[in-house]
Design a protein around this motif. Structure first.
Motif, mmCIF file in Angstrom:
data_model
loop_
_atom_site.group_PDB
_atom_site.id
_atom_site.type_symbol
_atom_site.label_atom_id
_atom_site.label_comp_id
_atom_site.label_asym_id
_atom_site.label_seq_id
_atom_site.Cartn_x
_atom_site.Cartn_y
_atom_site.Cartn_z
ATOM 1 N N ILE A 224 0.835 -1.207 0.000
ATOM 2 C CA ILE A 224 0.000 0.000 0.000
ATOM 3 C C ILE A 224 0.866 1.252 0.000
ATOM 4 N N ASP A 225 1.914 1.250 0.810
ATOM 5 C CA ASP A 225 2.825 2.399 0.839
ATOM 6 C C ASP A 225 3.500 2.617 -0.513
ATOM 7 N N ASP B 38 0.714 3.863 -3.006
ATOM 8 C CA ASP B 38 0.000 5.054 -2.548
ATOM 9 C C ASP B 38 0.263 6.261 -3.458
ATOM 10 N N ARG C 83 -0.382 9.276 -2.917
ATOM 11 C CA ARG C 83 0.100 10.434 -2.154
ATOM 12 C C ARG C 83 1.604 10.390 -1.934
ATOM 13 N N GLU D 79 -8.091 7.747 -1.133
ATOM 14 C CA GLU D 79 -6.863 8.378 -0.642
ATOM 15 C C GLU D 79 -5.610 7.844 -1.322
ATOM 16 N N THR D 80 -5.547 6.514 -1.503
ATOM 17 C CA THR D 80 -4.309 5.886 -1.967
ATOM 18 C C THR D 80 -4.358 5.397 -3.409
#
Length: 322
Positions: free
Chosen positions: A120-121, A124, A126, A176-177
């Motif tokens: 996810i990181d 992501d 963002r 968001e991601t």
């Protein structure tokens, strides 16, 4: 998601379900990074795929999902080899309970969480990522209750995978991601996991190793036959067809169930609504009858009352229409 031209990583894809998932993705035009802790098996599968789909669409990286460094090397090594971002990450590596509850939990839920958080990181938006999809291999065991003490860890782990998927697979996180999270929940499939269970189930205090091996070889087919008769035994290819429906047609947070001779279906989480329903029943029964503990017997009576009331209301409303 249209998988044409997408890049996917599948852990535990040297054989079994992971291999079947890889075949489906490759047939649909994706590129796949095969990953397995068994290097020989993984390389053999990769060579098989390269001959059929081309060297430029398949690659192998050994990975032990218990090691964070291996997970990082898998993800970064895949992107470096193909020269592009990963679009799909399949958390498929798993074992049954035969080798002990702690190892089962470490691989079947802790490693899944480790991979999910890391991926996810990386995906992501963002943080410079491009979004993507995470598919977790859960099981019908992640929905139903286990059958004995020995298997408890497997059922607990798979329940964890389903809850993890639903917790991360929200529209808020997706917005968001840019990352969707889904899971597949197959019933019994003809893989090595079932053979391992057979080995444990039919092993006993036999001193002669050769005799024990002969005993196991003769008995494992009996276990498979019993499972197939009672539950239905699916091929990995059959499960993989449901996997592709999940990837290409389903929403974030979805858990798709794959059962023999049954069309794939989404198993929705109704726990919040069910708790609220029971809470209303508990309050009504306390107010009306002084019930201090809303037992299953009271709940059944409440369900019956609601059913009768709904039918009366429906009959009343339809009387104005006909």
């Amino acid at each position: 998601m249209d998988v044409q031209g997408k890049l996917a990583i599948i852990t535990g894809s040297g054989m079994g379900l992971g291999k079947a998932f890889a075949i489906k993705l490759l047939e649909a035009g994706a590129m796949v990074c095969i990953s397995d802790v068994d290097e020989a098996t993984g390389e053999k599968t990769t060579l098989e795929f390269a001959e059929k789909f081309g060297n430029n669409r398949v690659h192998f990286i050994k990975c032990n999902v218990l090691e964070k460094d291996d997970i990082v090397n898998l993800y970064e090594g895949c992107e470096k080899h193909f020269g592009r971002s990963v679009d799909i990450f399949c958390n498929n590596a798993g074992i049954n309970h035969v080798k002990g509850w702690r190892l089962c939990m470490d691989i079947d839920i802790m490693a899944v969480m480790e991979c999910a958080e890391y991926v996810i990181d990386k995906m992501d938006k963002r943080k410079g990522g491009k979004g993507g999809l995470i598919v977790n291999t859960a099981s019908i065991a992640g929905i139903v209750v286990g059958w004995n003490r020995e298997s408890a860890c497997y059922f607990v782990a798979k329940h964890g995978v389903v809850v993890l998927t639903r917790t991360l697979g929200t529209s808020k996180l997706l917005k968001e991601t840019g990352v969707k999270v889904q899971c597949i929940c197959p019933s019994f499939a003809d893989t090595n996991i079932l053979a391992d269970i057979g080995t444990q189930a039919f092993s006993g205090p036999i001193s002669d190793v050769g005799g024990m091996q002969g005993f196991l070889i003769n008995k494992i087919p009996i276990l498979k036959a019993a499972v197939e008769k009672k539950f239905g035994l699916m091929t990995p290819e059959y499960v993989a067809e449901g996997f592709m429906k999940l990837v290409t047609k389903c929403n974030t947070g979805d858990a798709i169930c794959i059962v023999k001779d049954v069309p794939p279906f989404i198993y929705n989480d109704m726990s919040k609504e069910f708790v609220m329903f029971l809470g209303i029943g508990a309050k009504l029964f306390k107010a009306a009858f002084g019930v201090e503990l809303f037992t299953p017997q009271h709940q059944m009576a409440f369900f019956l009352m609601v059913f009768i009331l709904a039918n009366v209301l429906l009959h009343f409303l339809t009387s104005f229409l006909f």
